[in-house]
Scaffold this motif. Structure first.
Motif, PDB file in Angstrom:
ATOM      1  N   THR A  12       0.275  -2.573   3.216  1.00 60.46           N
ATOM      2  CA  THR A  12      -1.116  -2.837   2.867  1.00 60.46           C
ATOM      3  C   THR A  12      -1.491  -2.079   1.601  1.00 60.46           C
ATOM      4  OG1 THR A  12      -1.660  -3.131   5.198  1.00 60.46           O
ATOM      5  CG2 THR A  12      -3.503  -2.736   3.692  1.00 60.46           C
ATOM      6  N   PRO A  13      -1.830  -2.801   0.518  1.00 59.79           N
ATOM      7  CA  PRO A  13      -2.228  -2.125  -0.711  1.00 59.79           C
ATOM      8  C   PRO A  13      -3.432  -1.220  -0.482  1.00 59.79           C
ATOM      9  CG  PRO A  13      -1.751  -4.422  -1.157  1.00 59.79           C
ATOM     10  CD  PRO A  13      -1.766  -4.258   0.343  1.00 59.79           C
ATOM     11  N   GLY A  14      -3.333  -0.006  -0.979  1.00 64.46           N
ATOM     12  CA  GLY A  14      -4.395   0.981  -0.792  1.00 64.46           C
ATOM     13  C   GLY A  14      -4.996   1.414  -2.109  1.00 64.46           C
ATOM     14  N   PRO A  15      -6.319   1.428  -2.205  1.00 68.17           N
ATOM     15  CA  PRO A  15      -6.993   1.805  -3.452  1.00 68.17           C
ATOM     16  C   PRO A  15      -7.051   3.317  -3.629  1.00 68.17           C
ATOM     17  CG  PRO A  15      -8.624   1.326  -1.790  1.00 68.17           C
ATOM     18  CD  PRO A  15      -7.283   1.048  -1.164  1.00 68.17           C
ATOM     19  N   GLN A  16      -7.010   3.732  -4.881  1.00 75.40           N
ATOM     20  CA  GLN A  16      -7.142   5.152  -5.189  1.00 75.40           C
ATOM     21  C   GLN A  16      -8.303   5.326  -6.145  1.00 75.40           C
ATOM     22  OE1 GLN A  16      -3.585   7.272  -6.161  1.00 75.40           O
ATOM     23  NE2 GLN A  16      -4.633   8.443  -7.713  1.00 75.40           N
ATOM     24  N   GLY A  17      -9.025   6.397  -5.990  1.00 74.88           N
ATOM     25  CA  GLY A  17     -10.085   6.667  -6.951  1.00 74.88           C
ATOM     26  C   GLY A  17     -11.318   7.281  -6.346  1.00 74.88           C
ATOM     27  N   SER A  18     -11.780   6.764  -5.236  1.00 72.37           N
ATOM     28  CA  SER A  18     -12.980   7.317  -4.628  1.00 72.37           C
ATOM     29  C   SER A  18     -12.628   8.582  -3.866  1.00 72.37           C
ATOM     30  CB  SER A  18     -13.611   6.304  -3.677  1.00 72.37           C
ATOM     31  OG  SER A  18     -13.990   5.156  -4.370  1.00 72.37           O
ATOM     32  N   LYS A  19     -13.370   9.607  -4.127  1.00 69.74           N
ATOM     33  CA  LYS A  19     -13.148  10.900  -3.474  1.00 69.74           C
ATOM     34  C   LYS A  19     -14.378  11.258  -2.647  1.00 69.74           C
ATOM     35  CE  LYS A  19      -9.499  12.068  -6.150  1.00 69.74           C
ATOM     36  NZ  LYS A  19      -8.294  11.391  -5.827  1.00 69.74           N
ATOM     37  N   ALA A  74      -7.890   5.890   3.601  1.00 64.44           N
ATOM     38  CA  ALA A  74      -6.726   6.334   4.369  1.00 64.44           C
ATOM     39  C   ALA A  74      -5.496   5.513   4.009  1.00 64.44           C
ATOM     40  CB  ALA A  74      -7.016   6.221   5.859  1.00 64.44           C
ATOM     41  N   LYS A  75      -5.676   4.408   3.298  1.00 65.41           N
ATOM     42  CA  LYS A  75      -4.558   3.523   2.966  1.00 65.41           C
ATOM     43  C   LYS A  75      -3.814   3.944   1.695  1.00 65.41           C
ATOM     44  CE  LYS A  75      -6.767  -0.426   5.133  1.00 65.41           C
ATOM     45  NZ  LYS A  75      -7.453  -1.687   4.930  1.00 65.41           N
ATOM     46  N   VAL A  76      -4.409   4.814   0.878  1.00 66.22           N
ATOM     47  CA  VAL A  76      -3.803   5.131  -0.414  1.00 66.22           C
ATOM     48  C   VAL A  76      -2.466   5.861  -0.266  1.00 66.22           C
ATOM     49  CG1 VAL A  76      -5.039   7.305  -0.859  1.00 66.22           C
ATOM     50  CG2 VAL A  76      -4.204   5.943  -2.750  1.00 66.22           C
ATOM     51  N   LYS A  77      -2.375   6.833   0.614  1.00 68.74           N
ATOM     52  CA  LYS A  77      -1.131   7.599   0.756  1.00 68.74           C
ATOM     53  C   LYS A  77       0.018   6.723   1.263  1.00 68.74           C
ATOM     54  CE  LYS A  77       0.784  11.915   2.435  1.00 68.74           C
ATOM     55  NZ  LYS A  77       0.558  13.151   3.160  1.00 68.74           N
ATOM     56  N   PRO A  78      -0.165   5.932   2.338  1.00 68.82           N
ATOM     57  CA  PRO A  78       0.933   5.054   2.763  1.00 68.82           C
ATOM     58  C   PRO A  78       1.319   4.027   1.699  1.00 68.82           C
ATOM     59  CG  PRO A  78      -0.762   5.168   4.469  1.00 68.82           C
ATOM     60  CD  PRO A  78      -1.283   5.894   3.272  1.00 68.82           C
ATOM     61  N   TRP A  79       0.342   3.523   0.946  1.00 66.03           N
ATOM     62  CA  TRP A  79       0.647   2.549  -0.100  1.00 66.03           C
ATOM     63  C   TRP A  79       1.479   3.177  -1.214  1.00 66.03           C
ATOM     64  CZ3 TRP A  79       1.673  -2.104  -1.113  1.00 66.03           C
ATOM     65  CH2 TRP A  79       1.706  -2.584  -2.427  1.00 66.03           C
ATOM     66  N   ARG A  80       1.049   4.345  -1.665  1.00 67.72           N
ATOM     67  CA  ARG A  80       1.814   5.016  -2.729  1.00 67.72           C
ATOM     68  C   ARG A  80       3.229   5.331  -2.251  1.00 67.72           C
ATOM     69  NH1 ARG A  80      -1.569   9.448  -6.007  1.00 67.72           N
ATOM     70  NH2 ARG A  80       0.519   9.723  -6.803  1.00 67.72           N
ATOM     71  N   THR A 137       0.568  -8.436  -8.623  1.00 68.19           N
ATOM     72  CA  THR A 137      -0.088  -9.395  -7.729  1.00 68.19           C
ATOM     73  C   THR A 137      -0.137  -8.767  -6.349  1.00 68.19           C
ATOM     74  OG1 THR A 137       0.781 -11.251  -9.014  1.00 68.19           O
ATOM     75  CG2 THR A 137      -0.058 -11.741  -6.808  1.00 68.19           C
ATOM     76  N   PHE A 138      -1.336  -8.456  -5.899  1.00 64.87           N
ATOM     77  CA  PHE A 138      -1.547  -7.823  -4.599  1.00 64.87           C
ATOM     78  C   PHE A 138      -1.891  -8.893  -3.571  1.00 64.87           C
ATOM     79  CE2 PHE A 138      -2.800  -4.667  -7.781  1.00 64.87           C
ATOM     80  CZ  PHE A 138      -2.000  -3.597  -7.415  1.00 64.87           C
ATOM     81  N   THR A 139      -1.128  -8.961  -2.488  1.00 65.32           N
ATOM     82  CA  THR A 139      -1.419  -9.892  -1.409  1.00 65.32           C
ATOM     83  C   THR A 139      -2.170  -9.129  -0.315  1.00 65.32           C
ATOM     84  OG1 THR A 139       0.569 -11.180  -1.888  1.00 65.32           O
ATOM     85  CG2 THR A 139      -0.440 -11.489   0.281  1.00 65.32           C
ATOM     86  N   LEU A 140      -3.364  -9.613   0.001  1.00 67.11           N
ATOM     87  CA  LEU A 140      -4.221  -8.972   1.003  1.00 67.11           C
ATOM     88  C   LEU A 140      -4.415  -9.912   2.183  1.00 67.11           C
ATOM     89  CD1 LEU A 140      -6.984  -7.722  -1.476  1.00 67.11           C
ATOM     90  CD2 LEU A 140      -4.984  -6.460  -0.668  1.00 67.11           C
ATOM     91  N   LYS A 154      -8.820  -0.008  -8.626  1.00 68.46           N
ATOM     92  CA  LYS A 154      -8.356   1.112  -7.797  1.00 68.46           C
ATOM     93  C   LYS A 154      -6.961   0.842  -7.227  1.00 68.46           C
ATOM     94  CE  LYS A 154     -12.952   2.781  -6.853  1.00 68.46           C
ATOM     95  NZ  LYS A 154     -13.988   3.020  -5.879  1.00 68.46           N
ATOM     96  N   LEU A 155      -6.635  -0.429  -6.984  1.00 71.15           N
ATOM     97  CA  LEU A 155      -5.274  -0.782  -6.562  1.00 71.15           C
ATOM     98  C   LEU A 155      -4.294  -0.527  -7.706  1.00 71.15           C
ATOM     99  CD1 LEU A 155      -5.958  -4.127  -4.653  1.00 71.15           C
ATOM    100  CD2 LEU A 155      -5.360  -1.903  -3.651  1.00 71.15           C
ATOM    101  N   ILE A 156      -4.706  -0.867  -8.918  1.00 73.92           N
ATOM    102  CA  ILE A 156      -3.869  -0.617 -10.096  1.00 73.92           C
ATOM    103  C   ILE A 156      -3.588   0.871 -10.232  1.00 73.92           C
ATOM    104  CG2 ILE A 156      -3.824  -0.685 -12.632  1.00 73.92           C
ATOM    105  CD1 ILE A 156      -5.558  -3.266 -12.403  1.00 73.92           C
TER     106      ILE A 156
END
Length: 162
Positions: free
Chosen positions: A13-20, A33-39, A68-71, A103-105
């Motif tokens: 699952t693609p996870g966004p990064q940026g919001s803190k 919570a998805k950013v760490k597993p995605w990275r 290309t992110f598949t959601l 944020k996915l990028i």
């Protein structure tokens, strides 16, 4: 036709990064919570590909990323009862909700840097990114994940002919 310098399919699952967010003690942490597993998924998949190229050096030149992110579609896009599993006619063709594409990028670029594909994410000078639903077109997967292509922008003519 040129070939990408690096091609990768990532499952997860693609996870966004940026919001803190700040906790009660004042420490900052990722709000997704998805950013760490995605990275980790991107890094692991990239390291698997790089294991077969012992001469690989992190790209230190201008590159373009095609992502290309598949959601997954939300459950609300499908019918209920005897129509369960069938896509509603009113279901949107493209994912327009969260996560944000930028944020996915960001999370994907950082993972590519951590894996050693890129020297730094600052070498990325052009990005083409799309969010799609499963099996809806070119590069869309049957499940969540991403197709990642990294193109050298300063490739010599001999490299592009191969």
């Amino acid at each position: 036709m040129t070939k990408p310098a690096f091609l990768l399919t990532v499952h997860g699952t693609p996870g966004p990064q940026g919001s803190k967010t700040r906790n009660a003690a004042g420490a900052l942490y990722e709000s997704s919570a998805k950013v760490k597993p995605w990275r980790e998924a991107v890094k692991s998949a990239a390291l698997d590909v790089l294991a077969y190229d012992t001469a690989w050096l992190p790209l230190n030149e201008a590159v373009r990323l095609d992502l290309t992110f598949t959601l997954l579609r939300p459950k609300s896009h499908f019918g209920t009862g005897r129509n369960a599993g069938q896509l509603k006619p009113s279901a949107p063709k493209f994912p327009t909700g969260k996560p944000d594409t930028d944020k996915l990028i960001r999370s994907t670029q950082d993972a590519l840097k951590d894996a050693g594909v890129l020297r730094d994410d600052s070498v990325v000078t052009a990005v083409s990114a799309a969010k799609v639903f499963p099996l809806t077109g070119s590069d869309s997967l049957s499940h969540p994940g991403a197709v990642i292509r990294v193109w050298r922008l300063n490739a010599s003519s001999k490299e592009t002919e191969q």
